[in-house]
Design an enzyme around this catalytic site. Structure first.
Site, short mmCIF file in Angstrom:
data_model
loop_
_atom_site.label_atom_id
_atom_site.label_comp_id
_atom_site.label_asym_id
_atom_site.label_seq_id
_atom_site.Cartn_x
_atom_site.Cartn_y
_atom_site.Cartn_z
N GLU A 1 -1.17 -1.33 -17.10
CA GLU A 1 -0.88 -2.66 -17.65
C GLU A 1 -1.62 -2.85 -18.97
O GLU A 1 -2.58 -2.14 -19.26
CB GLU A 1 -1.40 -3.75 -16.68
CG GLU A 1 -0.91 -3.63 -15.28
CD GLU A 1 0.36 -4.41 -15.03
OE1 GLU A 1 0.70 -5.27 -15.87
OE2 GLU A 1 1.01 -4.15 -14.01
N GLY B 1 3.75 2.95 -19.94
CA GLY B 1 4.08 1.86 -19.02
C GLY B 1 3.48 2.06 -17.64
O GLY B 1 3.84 1.38 -16.69
N ASP C 1 -7.65 -3.06 -7.26
CA ASP C 1 -6.37 -2.77 -6.63
C ASP C 1 -6.57 -1.89 -5.39
O ASP C 1 -6.04 -2.18 -4.32
CB ASP C 1 -5.45 -2.08 -7.63
CG ASP C 1 -4.13 -1.66 -7.02
OD1 ASP C 1 -3.29 -2.55 -6.79
OD2 ASP C 1 -3.94 -0.46 -6.75
N LYS D 1 -6.06 -2.79 -1.34
CA LYS D 1 -5.27 -1.98 -0.40
C LYS D 1 -6.08 -1.62 0.84
O LYS D 1 -5.57 -1.67 1.96
CB LYS D 1 -4.75 -0.73 -1.11
CG LYS D 1 -3.64 -1.08 -2.12
CD LYS D 1 -3.32 0.07 -3.04
CE LYS D 1 -2.15 -0.32 -3.96
NZ LYS D 1 -2.02 0.59 -5.10
N VAL E 1 0.86 -1.19 0.00
CA VAL E 1 0.00 0.00 0.00
C VAL E 1 0.89 1.24 0.00
O VAL E 1 1.79 1.35 0.83
CB VAL E 1 -0.92 0.05 1.24
CG1 VAL E 1 -1.88 1.25 1.15
CG2 VAL E 1 -1.71 -1.25 1.38
#
Lengths: 342, 377
Positions: free
Chosen positions: A213, A210, A224, A228, A156
């Site tokens: 993804e 970059g 995501d 967290k 995190v």
């Protein structure tokens, strides 16, 4: 000088950055702290390098030059196929560094790897969130029984010691933790506001640079950030199941929404929030006033507010840049090494 | 020689890199430095023609990507190992994905990112070529080391931050005893966006590394043996200039001298006066130093420029603005009956500029070259 042997499992962007940073810094670290970090094994999705005496700096740097999933091409210590048990039987690492990608359905291969490491007597440092999100209690119970450490600072706000600070606030009653926890979506939203791109264009640009993804699902659907929040909830001792976290998809935001918000002196942000009093958590699209602190957190920066019964703290820093995260992983490794091996 | 003193910098220009053989040739020549006990930091350009092709790609000519693909895959195949083949393919596929995602309209951030692949892949190939020659070699990453401002397309290096990065790395370089190879021409902003350093940027990378690490020598390798007294395609009797000062080189660059990038001298003037050797693998004919000894004062290079309505000839060298040299030039022109349209020289600049009638610049240049460089000594 004390030698500490580590195995690096997972060799993508973070894994390479970690091995590189370690190769370049470990002599200095040895001088400064009196502990020599030896890499005895590196594993990727298709092969392994095992060298029980430890790779030298040059070998570590060369290893970072192999193609993706190409560890098996690395000369005499390399072999095709993955068998983490073999790593333990041949090289007996003291610390297991888990850097495999997150899978929020099964938690694998991270979970099996971590349990194997603990059962073999190795401490664990992980940047992979999924095993913790799905099996936090199992992992910690195993670690407790065996008196081993499990460190996961990089999971995190990976570029900062946020989790360490949160965990240290033991006398506080943590009421709320909220903020911008996902760098990719924050970058996309910043592009939408600053350069008036629509969502698809901003995503494409993030992918080109970059930052996102090729398959951005985990970021743009809020998995995501929810993962967290789950880890944060465990750290403050008020566990919340990831499936109970309300998630909105950032893909719904149109350029028109952004323009409407801007006209009213607001910006759109993707805010993750954990209310530890009501025990609810969410990852939501929110309009916030331009002068709000979170409105200033742009690009790949992350920002979190911790509110306790005694204080309010802000954390601002890079979320998941590879170099920053590599250093955070290395900090965890060093902490374990210094605490348990010197 | 201490380990630190064994370091030098070598920049391999793109004109030398055209196929697998030329990478191996470069590697063979770098090995000679290693065999002499030196540890060169190698700065590579993109292979010949690649940067131009990528520039066209960023302007919408996606089909030019095929050319880059063919060239680099061809070189990777020639060099032979499965590892390098896969690496290069991986980079090219990433490049392709990025160019596919380029949004209509000009985006300087993406343009620099796309251009950077020319050097990125060239670096992978050079490391492979060195290893094929039996030289231990390592990739360095310009995006982590060379930190710049955010002027995309013509960035300036942040010397303080870059010096910190290099200084931290240098001991590792020495202790691994492996030749480090870094991309020229590219850098990154502090927050990680790729930038490019403008025309001749690889020279700038090499001299920055040399100056910040206080290296004695930096070698800029191209296909000619050095800087010539004049353009040999105009003056076949032009000779190599053996020694020049930074000031002379920068003045020559200002008047359009090839193979000299004025930006490249900034770090050398500011931080450390490394000796710049310009030439080919066969011969490093020209040495450019911070200050030249007295006996090397005098004219070094002359050139003509025909861009303007009134073309001019420039003679460059410390001391050419002295009255005695001005008189000498005037005498030559007077004796041959050449009328000049204007003459410009300042005591603080190492140059003398003569405007001449349109059409007479080449003949005047030939005359002056003959009298100044060929008949005097």
């Amino acid at each position: 000088m004390k030698n500490v042997n580590i195995a690096v499992i997972g060799f993508g962007n973070i894994g390479r950055a970690f091995v590189r940073v370690l190769a370049l810094k470990r002599k200095l670290l040895a001088k400064k702290y009196g502990v020599n970090i030896n890499v005895v094994a590196v594993v990727d999705s298709k092969g392994m390098v095992i060298k029980p005496s430890g790779l030298d700096d040059y070998e570590m740097l060369k290893l970072c030059e192999v193609p993706k999933s190409g560890i098996y091409m690395f000369g005499s210590y390399a072999k095709q196929g993955v068998n983490v048990e073999e790593v333990y039987s041949k090289a007996a690492p003291n610390i297991h560094v888990e850097l495999t990608p997150a899978n929020y359905v099964s938690g694998e291969p991270g979970f099996t790897n971590i349990m194997l490491a603990l059962k073999s007597g190795a401490h664990v440092v992980t940047a992979n969130k999924a095993p913790l999100v799905l099996h936090y209690e199992d992992i910690m119970a195993e670690a407790r029984v065996r008196k081993l450490a499990v460190k996961f600072r990089a999971t995190v706000m990976g570029g900062t010691p946020f989790l360490e600070v949160l965990a240290s606030m033991k006398s506080h009653d943590i009421e709320k933790v909220e903020g911008i926890l996902n760098a990719t979506t924050n970058y996309i939203l910043t592009e939408m506001h600053d350069n008036l791109l629509d969502f698809e264009q901003a995503l494409k640009k993030a992918q080109a640079l970059g930052i996102a993804e090729t398959d951005p699902t985990l970021d743009i659907e809020g998995f995501d950030a929810a993962a967290k929040l789950t880890i944060i909830s465990y750290v403050i001792g008020k566990p919340i199941n990831i499936n109970s976290i309300y998630r909105e998809s950032v893909t719904k935001i149109t350029l028109k929404d952004v323009l409407d918000a801007v006209k009213q002196g607001q910006v759109i942000k993707y805010i993750a929030s954990l209310d530890a009093q009501k025990m609810v958590a969410s990852v939501k699209i929110e309009r916030i006033p331009r002068e709000n602190v979170f409105a200033q957190i742009n690009g790949t920066l992350n920002g979190v507010k911790i509110k306790s019964d005694a204080t309010e703290l802000f954390f601002i820093g890079r979320g998941g840049g590879r170099m920053e995260t590599a250093h955070t992983v290395l900090d965890d490794v060093l902490e374990v090494a210094l605490r348990w091996f010197t | 020689m201490s380990e630190r003193e064994s370091l030098c910098a070598i920049k391999v220009g793109g004109s030398l890199l055209k196929d697998g053989k030329s990478y191996l040739e470069a590697a063979k020549n770098i090995k000679k430095f290693v065999d002499e006990g030196l540890l060169p930091i190698v700065v590579v350009s993109a292979a010949k023609g690649v940067t131009d092709a990528l520039l066209e790609v960023t302007r919408g000519a996606a089909e030019k990507l095929g050319k880059v693909f063919d060239l680099y895959m061809g070189i990777a195949t020639e060099l032979g190992s499965q590892k390098v083949y896969k690496r290069v393919l991986e980079e090219l596929e990433l490049l392709k994905r990025i160019t596919n995602s380029v949004i209509e309209g000009y985006d300087p951030v993406l343009q620099d990112l796309i251009l950077s692949f020319g050097e990125r892949i060239s670096k992978v190939l050079m490391v492979e070529a060195l290893e094929a020659m039996g030289v231990r070699a390592l990739e360095l990453n310009a995006r982590e080391l060379i930190i710049t401002n955010d002027v995309h397309g013509d960035a300036t290096i942040d010397y303080v931050t870059t010096a910190n990065h290099l200084e931290k790395l240098v001991n590792s370089i020495i202790s691994t005893a492996a030749v480090p190879v870094i991309e020229g021409f590219i850098g990154a902003t502090e927050d990680g966006r790729v930038t490019t350093l403008g025309r001749g940027g690889s020279d700038y990378t090499a001299t920055t590394i040399a100056a910040l690490l206080r290296l004695n020598d930096v070698y800029l390798v191209t296909e000619v043996d050095g800087i010539m007294t004049a353009d040999p395609s105009v003056i076949p009797t032009a000779r190599i200039v053996k020694v020049m000062s930074y000031r002379e080189a920068m003045e020559a660059a200002l008047h359009g001298a090839k193979r000299i990038n004025p930006k490249a001298f900034e770090p050398l003037e500011k931080f450390y006066g490394s000796v710049v050797h310009i030439g080919s693998w066969k011969l490093f004919g020209t040495k450019i130093v911070q200050a030249i000894p007295k006996e090397h004062r005098g004219p070094k290079v002359m050139m003509h420029r025909s861009l303007h309505e009134m073309p001019y000839i420039a003679i460059i060298g410390e001391g050419v603005s002295d009255t005695s040299f001005i008189k000498k030039v005037i005498d030559i022109l007077y004796e041959q009956g050449v009328e000049i349209m204007g003459l410009q020289t300042y005591y603080y600049r190492p140059s003398i500029i003569m405007h001449v009638k349109k059409g007479s610049e080449v003949s005047t240049l030939k005359l002056l070259h003959k009298k100044v460089f060929e008949e005097v000594d």
